[in-house]
Every structure is written in structure tokens, then in C-alpha cells.
Design a protein around this motif. Sequence first.
Motif, short mmCIF file in Angstrom:
data_model
loop_
_atom_site.label_atom_id
_atom_site.label_comp_id
_atom_site.label_asym_id
_atom_site.label_seq_id
_atom_site.Cartn_x
_atom_site.Cartn_y
_atom_site.Cartn_z
N PRO A 127 6.87 10.45 90.72
CA PRO A 127 5.66 11.07 90.23
C PRO A 127 5.07 12.05 91.27
O PRO A 127 5.10 11.79 92.46
N GLU A 166 0.53 13.06 82.81
CA GLU A 166 1.24 12.84 81.55
C GLU A 166 2.19 11.66 81.75
O GLU A 166 3.06 11.69 82.62
N PRO A 167 2.03 10.59 80.97
CA PRO A 167 2.69 9.34 81.35
C PRO A 167 4.22 9.37 81.33
O PRO A 167 4.83 8.63 82.10
N GLN A 168 4.81 10.19 80.48
CA GLN A 168 6.27 10.19 80.46
C GLN A 168 6.85 11.16 81.50
O GLN A 168 7.74 10.79 82.28
N LEU A 169 6.31 12.37 81.57
CA LEU A 169 6.82 13.33 82.54
C LEU A 169 6.61 12.86 83.98
O LEU A 169 7.41 13.17 84.87
N ARG A 170 5.53 12.12 84.22
CA ARG A 170 5.27 11.71 85.61
C ARG A 170 6.35 10.78 86.15
O ARG A 170 6.52 10.66 87.37
N TRP A 171 7.10 10.13 85.25
CA TRP A 171 8.18 9.27 85.73
C TRP A 171 9.19 10.07 86.57
O TRP A 171 9.83 9.53 87.47
#
Lengths: 455, 455
Positions: free
Chosen positions: B113, B105-110
Motif C-alpha cells: 500500500p 481505495e481498498p482493492q488498489l491499495r493492496w
Amino acid sequence: MPGGTLSTRPAVFTSLDVHDVRFPTSEHLDGSDAMNPEPDYSAAYAVLRTDAGDGHEGHALAFTTGRGNDLQTAAIHALAPFVVGRRVDDVLGDLGAFSKEMVHEPQLRWLGPEKGVVQMAVGAVLNAAWDLRAKRAGQPLWRLLAHLDPEEVVSLVDFRWLTDAMTQREALTLLQRAVPGRAEREDELLRRGYPAYTTTPGWLGYSDEKLERLAKQAVADGFTQIKLKVGADLLDDVRRMEVARAAVGDGVRIAVDANQRWDVGDAITWMRALAPYDPYWIEEPTSPDDVLGHATVRRALHPIKVATGEHVANRVVFKQLLQAGAVDVVQIDAARVAGVNENLAILLLAAHHGVPVCPHAGGVGLCEMVQHLSMADYVSVSGTWTDRVVEHVDHLHEHFVTPVQLENGRYRAPLALGGGGEMLAASIAAHTFPDGPVWAARRAPQAVAAEGILA
Amino acid sequence: MPGGTLSTRPAVFTSLDVHDVRFPTSEHLDGSDAMNPEPDYSAAYAVLRTDAGDGHEGHALAFTTGRGNDLQTAAIHALAPFVVGRRVDDVLGDLGAFSKEMVHEPQLRWLGPEKGVVQMAVGAVLNAAWDLRAKRAGQPLWRLLAHLDPEEVVSLVDFRWLTDAMTQREALTLLQRAVPGRAEREDELLRRGYPAYTTTPGWLGYSDEKLERLAKQAVADGFTQIKLKVGADLLDDVRRMEVARAAVGDGVRIAVDANQRWDVGDAITWMRALAPYDPYWIEEPTSPDDVLGHATVRRALHPIKVATGEHVANRVVFKQLLQAGAVDVVQIDAARVAGVNENLAILLLAAHHGVPVCPHAGGVGLCEMVQHLSMADYVSVSGTWTDRVVEHVDHLHEHFVTPVQLENGRYRAPLALGGGGEMLAASIAAHTFPDGPVWAARRAPQAVAAEGILA
């Protein structure tokens, strides 16, 4: 005590407030890359207040890309017991001890250790404490750091897990060697500013025309290095690289950034296809945890440089990147690791290994904060800016009390007090998630439209 | 649709509930080690419910040591949008895709990661989904996994960042090679159980007398390996090692565990002092992120084995530990990485490199969950239990619906349906933090005492 006055009572920290602040950047694809197609640049924003009555507060932020900013905010909240109620002078007078207390808290560390939201939360609280210390000292943070005694710098660093690569004595020697040239370099920094590069032209979501126009503009603005996002589609990247190279000419460095998109073998194949356009560095070719993978990529791609670090969670991974000869460029980030203290550790490790540090910035407030670290590094750690550049991205600076100032492709050394991360109160209020007006309007567009009709 | 009935509508997930459950283990120093002097073993406990009407729920937990369990709970909550409202068959029928959706998930992975509370949250949700799938299939999880086609196992694994160490084809070949012996090994497992070792005697907070008594008891109970916590004080450790060796005799392996306490040089010095008592492995000698450090320690201490993994955040670090020859023993944990899927990746990597996996367990529910992975590994991945042992700690099992069963130093293969992590409803209610009765009583001892007087 009888006869005592309020003014003689030592000041204490009265609060650690945290705000969930988000910017709807996904609407314009600013910041789009191969792993973050639609980021909403966000800040878990920390404010330390005291009862000193001097008007100073400590401000800093942890950067995220949207969803999850609430978790980051909660993680900062969880650190309030470390600071609220404590004497300001005790905490600010020994930020090395303060750092270690938070980093090594035995229960919270289980959630990392030293990685993820807890690590970034420690960074935010420490950075807010440094902001406050600099303001109270009447200094911009870079200058405060640059003037510390070498012994104090060493006391700020947590050498746990570092001593096989760098001992306290080696760090001290390195810092002492830089002392004689400090004054001269500080003058030079104030006169010329610190070298920058720009990522503004190269977001994946931009058209070729926009890339070309912005790349030419970057050269006209005095930049000697730009950066392109790559990694989504090889043919697109070859074409965009060709456009960019034609736009800037041969004398300007073009770095490329894959944002972790590739396996080791893919990174090598892909970069060989871009090699004819002379990429300067490949940034985040693969997993930020993959020390050995970066080393393999670097050996295969020489003389293209390998850079990483914005997602590297702590000094132990940076240590290994240096030990393994895995990187040509170390990319610190102001808000990823455990604050100024851990970034000092990384600056020392890099200087000890003779590897340049070119910070990651952009996001929201990252330029404002990280410039101080590179400037301190120049004055009193590595003592050089050769092949060093701080990333610059031209987004969201208008929300800060003292936005960065670029001049002829260089960061002007800030003279304002503090660490740079203080946001305008109006910007915080407008962008608070989910109830600030910017988000309330987006959550209920029909309701807002209806209000408009009724009004 | 007209004429349709409720029973023909595909079942969907109706909720992901999360409970903050904590046990006041710090009061008795169970679980005390060099980095966790006073842990309160805790669970961020996830329950997946559906409208299938079959009575099945998916249960799993992320383990923490107390403070911060609220952050872990919130991180699991943040994943609800990935599952609630979706068709049960779609999710459970392709848990590889489900895993990748959450991990990438591109935002949560920030926030990682792939590390920290978000990673553990993905693990909890995935493990709950596996628990539900096994219950619906009428199987204990180990048996469900052991009977999967090799092709499906490969589809469950995220090969991103792994292919320089192991390709999909290599993994498939390895799994296919194990197919012919599956039935025989399953029989053997059901007959004999899976080898275990015990940490119960060796907590740092225990007296020499308690250590001696529990070490002798462990041998009497059929264990052929025990473990001691070390790393706080060298002279204490030498004495405790002497006590333990005298208690168990020469035929029993004694592993030691430093819980990350040392720098690389310290680890080597300290372990050389313990070498006369023949330690079998040194566990977590230094930072869990330090691949190169572990490799150095291993070279220096041969033939003492090096083990790590309970704090290793993801498959990329395990990959490097194997590539660098940094470990003799891989220690997976059921609740640290991204669930069953990522643990399958690690089991495959370890088997591909010929390195035994000896899971970390203990905590709360970790034995109940991780035994399934080792049993599946034996039947259909590595195909062997030579030099493999699953940790056993005799704490908190009474809170589980199907507690582990040890017999003559081995885990009996569970026959109950599911993944083992389901806690008793009464235990959840009693230990919910901060308002369950166990914690309410501790928060206000005077109030409780007063109630006692008034009653």
C-alpha cells in the motif's frame, strides 16, 4: 548439429503465460476487515512452460484483492524477457542469479524499488520457477528446500542491504547448525504436521452468532489459536472479543488483527481496551512501513505481542523490524516479496534474531504456497516450531490441484510435487476476468436472465 | 431542466488520457549513475480534460527510467473512474478528499500500500488536478499553494499514520506562524529566485575532462553547489572528487550521490575515503527503505550530511527518517509520492522537525514541477531557504511548454499558470512509445535507412 537428435538439445523456456483470475468473494463478506470491506480475492496467475517434454510446468500466483489484478498481471508479463528462450537448467540451476537479475533490473527497479507490483511479479515468476524445479526433482517444495546444502541456500539470498544485520557467514553458520537435526525433524513433520491457526471465525462482517459458532468449531477441530479482525469500532470489538473468549475458553490463544487501521496512539488505546480478554498478538496495528511505530506500540503493550509482515515489501523492512525490536512475530507472505529467495532471507534474519515466523495466509492459494516455507524453516533453518503457527483460512482451496490438508489443527506435510500454487484449469477458465463465465454472468445479469427465459 | 442553458450545467471531467512517452537518453549516458547505467528518461503522462469550455486542461506526469513506463501508464489509466464524469468544482474544491479516495481505495491499495506504480499514479492524477486548479485560478501553482489558508492546507494532508510525529494542530500552528511573513517572502522570491544546485557535471559516464569543464562552468553560472554521482568504483570516485574539488575551489559545496549502491558498512568506509575532499552530503547511501541504516550512516559520518528521499514511497517513511534523526536533508520528488498533497505533508513534517528540504529533480519535467513546492514552502510553510536548494539538471527542458528558467544559480519563480508539467504536444507525439517516430526509427534502423535511399 549434424547427427544430433532433438533430445540432446537443452530444454528452454517456451512461454510465460499470465491469467487474470478473480473470485467474487465480496458477495459474502468472507475476507472482510477494517481496510478491505469488500475484497474480491484474485490471482495474477503465472505459468512457465518448457520444451523439455517431461510434462512439468511451473505455476505460481501473485495475490490481490480485485481491482488492479490487471496491473499485477501486466507486471508479470513484463518479466517474460528474463525467462522465455533461456535454458531451463541454467535458470533453475542458479535461482539466486535469476532472482538478482530481475530484482536489480535497472529500469524496472525505478517503479519500486523492490516494492509494489513489480516486486510481486518477481515473486510470482520466481515461485513458478521453484514450483517447476521441485516438480522436476520429484519433490514437494518444502522437502527440496529442506535438503539444500547450506552453501546453496546462502547463494540464493540477496545480501544487499542486509549485512549490517546478518552476514553471509552468519547465515551459513546458522544453516550448518541445523544440518544434524534435519532428518529427525523431517520425520516429526511428516508424522505430526505443522501447527496452524485459523482466521475463519473472525471476519469483521460476521455476526456474533456466526463468530461464536465458528470459534467453538475451531476448538473442536483442534486449533489452539484463532484470530479476530478488529479496528472498525471499539465497542463492537470489545463485545466480539468477549464472545470469542467465552466461546474458546482460557486455553486457546486469540490473536487480533487491525489491518493497519490505527495511528500509533490509537493502537495503544484500543488494545488496552481489549487487554482484559487476553489477546495473544496484535497484527498490523499501523502502517506496514512504520518500523518505529511498531516498536513504540510493542513497548507500550507488552506482554501483548506485536505481529506484522503481510504487507512488508521486502527484506530491508523486515531487517529493521528485527533490529528495532519492533515485532514479536514475523509474518511472511508467499506472494508479497520477491519469492522463495527473499522469503529465505527473511527466515534467516528472523532465526538470526530469534524471532518466530508465523506466516500470513488465506487469500487464494497463499496457504498452499506458504506452508512449504514454514516446513523448510522447521527442518533446516530455525529448526523449531515452538510458538510458530501458519495461518489457515478455509476459503477457495477447492480451486487447487493439491489443496492444503488440515488435521487436528495442523497442516499435513504435502507429498505432492511442487510448490502448491497450481490451480485447476477449470477454475482458471471459469474465473478469468472479465470474460470467464463467472464474471460475464455478473457483468450482464439481465442478459443472462433473458437468456434463461429464452432457453 | 426546462429553460436551462448549457452554460449553467456544472462542468464535468470528460477524460483522463495517458501517454507513454520515452526519451532515448541512454544513447548519451546523460543520467547515468551507479544503479541506472543506461536510463531512458520517460513519462507516464496524464491529461485531464473537462467540458468547461475554458480551454484549460490538467497536465502532469509520473517519471520512470524506461522499461515499465507502460505499467505506470496503465496504473494511471486505472484511476480514470475516480475522476471521469465527476463535477470539476467538486473535485478541485476538495482535493484532500479526492486524494484520500484514491490513496485508500481498498482493492488498489493492496498493490502497495502507498508505494510503487499505484502510488505514483495517484500522484500523477492529483498533480494534474492541481495543474488544472492553478490554471483556472489564473496562478502558477506555487503562488496558489502559498496563498491557501492554513486550514485548507491542513485539510489537504492525510494525517493517517502521522499523528505520533505531528498532529493536525501542530501543523496548523506552524502554518499560521508563517502567515505574517508571506507577502514579504513572496516579493523576495519574485525578485531573487529560489536557490538551485546542479548535477549536470557529475554523471558517472562522463570523462574527467568533461567533469572538470562542466564543474567550472557551473561555478561560472552562479551555482554554489554541484553534485557528483559515486558508488561504482572507489578509486575512480576519489580521483573524480579530487578533480571536482580542484575545479570549483573551496567555497563551493560538492554533494555526492550513491544511488543506493551500498550496504551500511560500505557507505561509511567509502565516504571516509572521500572525506578529505569535503563532501557536503552523501545522498542515497543505501536502501531508501532503510531508516535505521541511514541513522547509523549519519552518526558515523558526522559532519558529512546524509540526504535521501527521491525513492521514499510515502510520508510514513519520511516521518521515520525525521523521528530517527536519520537525515540532515529531506529530498522530496514531485512524482514519487501521492502528489502535491503528500508532498505538503512531507514539507510540514520536515519543517516541524527543523530539517531542510532539498528536492530531487532532473529526469524529465521534475524540475518544472518540484520548483513550485519549494517556493510554496519558502513563502508559507518553513518560511526559509537557508540551506535549501532545488536540484537542477540541464536535460529535456525544451520539451515543456514553460521550461524552468535558471538565473545566476537560482530558479526564477515561474509566472506562467499551472504546475509546470505540461509537455509540448509535438514532443509527446514524437516520443510516444513504441510507435512515435523517434522510437519507430530506432526499432527498424534498416527500414528507415532503406526509406532514405529510396526517397
